[in-house]
Design an enzyme around this catalytic site. Structure first.
Site, PDB file in Angstrom:
ATOM      1  N   SER A   1      16.129  15.515 -20.794  1.00  0.00           N
ATOM      2  CA  SER A   1      15.090  16.420 -20.781  1.00  0.00           C
ATOM      3  C   SER A   1      15.451  17.616 -21.696  1.00  0.00           C
ATOM      4  CB  SER A   1      14.757  16.947 -19.523  1.00  0.00           C
ATOM      5  OG  SER A   1      13.897  18.251 -19.367  1.00  0.00           O
TER       6      SER A   1
ATOM      7  N   HIS B   1       0.685  -1.240  -0.046  1.00  0.00           N
ATOM      8  CA  HIS B   1       0.005   0.093   0.059  1.00  0.00           C
ATOM      9  C   HIS B   1       0.915   1.271  -0.262  1.00  0.00           C
ATOM     10  CE1 HIS B   1      -3.256  -2.627   0.749  1.00  0.00           C
ATOM     11  NE2 HIS B   1      -2.581  -3.221   1.865  1.00  0.00           N
TER      12      HIS B   1
END
Length: 447
Positions: free
Chosen positions: A294, A169
């Site tokens: 990038s 979780h």
């Protein structure tokens, strides 16, 4: 305008052509035509071997010359068939006429009408396409799959002893080992691959409605079902589906696509996990000179290979899903929807191959950041609470879960000292306290 990589509509024929070019030998229009010619020639030879009276005069030494028609099949031959198709407006009939022209050239005119004898076009399509899929699986898919599986297995072995904080979780959980987590994918992939091997490559062969009507009316004493089974299984190496309608029922093909989809889903799951590990700084990535991460941020080295794989798997699985849901459904004895759908069968294979290669590339760039693994474990001493309370249960200590819950579910930092201090407050023997203090996040990793 001539087709090239820059003006192709599909990226699998444009940007990614170099990654999937081998598939053209199985799923291109030319390949489909070649497979049709293959089936037609082998069918004619099988008729000769069945000793039909009208073929008794055929010189069996000509079989090699007939097989050369498909063995030496060229792009020019494919184009010749496409030219015939402009007149026939029927792709399989064009193949039949092409082979008849070849018979003329071999002085075999008297036997021409036994080309495509008693067949419907689907007897050719529903053998040619499964044969092309089977060959593509063996020649392209399986080697690429095994290469990727081998790379994953090696990482599982190389990192077998690396302790790692697990997360369920998204929250810190009982520690594990990196190699074990990777081996989960190895086992999942192998189990699905075993299922893949159990799926037959099935083909239909039986005339216009699957009953050998035309065959039986011409030669009522011949066992045509036995002939069809022998032809499909021994000549073509496929599983003979019988009875069928005009078309193969595609149930086995649907099972194949569903299994390929599940294998893809496992790879996608792996892609997302490694993407997340990279974002957690568990791995650095090898930097290649000249590459840009990038256009705006010079520092970035993005996990683009895992992202590329995930995107291509999404497309592949969407098409595999449609193929497996659509193909087994056909109105009455046959409608045409399977034909146009099957022309796209190479597309999900192509996207799958791109995905496999991208995942492989991404795995090859990973650099283990062992310090980050160790840091995360050291910062999460609370995860040994499970171990402590379990030993206390073994010793019949009262309410151990609640005691550990009170210690660990606070906003205060839990570390080795606070755990040790808690252990000192327990009313247990010194031997048990020593056993408990020996547990650390790095050694509490199970089997």
């Amino acid at each position: 305008m001539s087709l090239n990589k820059l003006n192709a509509i599909s990226p699998i024929d444009g940007r990614y052509r170099g990654k999937v070019e081998k598939l053209a030998d199985y799923f291109s229009e030319e390949a489909l035509i070649k497979y049709r010619v293959h089936v037609e020639i082998e069918y004619f030879i099988a008729l000769c071997e069945a000793e039909l009276p009208q073929l008794s005069g055929f010189d069996n030494s000509k079989f090699d010359a007939l097989r050369k028609i498909y063995l030496d099949f060229s792009s020019e031959d494919a184009q010749a068939i496409k030219e015939i198709e402009k007149t026939t407006n029927h792709d399989v009939k064009a193949v039949e006429y092409f082979i008849k022209d070849k018979f003329d050239a071999l002085n075999l005119q008297e036997f021409k009408e036994f080309i495509h004898f008693g067949l419907t076009s689907q007897d050719i399509n529903n053998t040619a396409i499964p044969l092309s899929i089977k060959d593509a699986m063996n020649d392209v898919y399986v080697p690429q799959y095994l290469e990727l599986l081998s790379a994953i297995e090696k990482l599982a072995e190389d990192w077998a002893s690396i302790p790692m904080l697990a997360r369920t979780h998204g929250q810190p959980a009982s520690p594990t080992r990196l190699g074990k987590e990777i081996s989960v994918y190895v086992v999942r992939l192998k189990e699905q691959f075993n299922l893949l091997n159990d799926i037959p490559s099935a083909a239909k062969f039986g005339g216009a409605t699957g009953n050998y009507n035309a065959h039986k009316v011409a030669y009522p004493k011949t066992d045509w079902q036995a002939f069809g089974q022998k032809f499909v299984q021994e000549k073509l190496g496929l599983h003979h589906s019988f009875p069928t309608t005009q078309i193969e029922h595609y149930d086995h093909m649907a099972a194949l696509f569903d299994t390929l989809k599940r294998i893809n889903t496992i790879i996608l799951d792996l892609d997302r996990d490694f993407w997340t590990y990279v974002s957690m700084d568990y791995f650095k990535q090898k930097i290649k000179a000249g590459e840009v991460g990038s256009s705006a941020m010079p520092h970035k080295v993005n996990p683009i290979d895992f992202e590329n794989s995930e995107g291509n798997i999404g497309i592949a699985n969407a098409i595999f899903e449609h193929l497996s849901a659509k193909l087994p459904v056909s109105r009455l004895q046959r409608d045409l929807t399977d034909s146009t759908v099957l022309r796209n069968v190479g597309v999900p294979f192509a996207h799958t191959m791109i995905a496999f290669q991208s995942t492989l590339k991404g795995l090859g760039k990973l650099l283990l950041n062992k310090e980050k693994f160790e840091q995360d474990l050291e910062n999460n001493w609370a995860v040994v609470a499970e171990a402590i309370q379990t030993i206390l249960r073994r010793e019949a200590y009262p309410n151990p879960y609640e005691a550990l819950k009170g210690l660990t579910r606070t906003n205060e930092k839990i570390n080795q000292n606070s755990i040790a201090s808690f252990i000192d407050t327990l009313e247990v023997s010194e031997a048990i306290k020593a056993e408990l203090k020996a547990i650390t996040p790095s050694n509490y990793t199970g089997i």
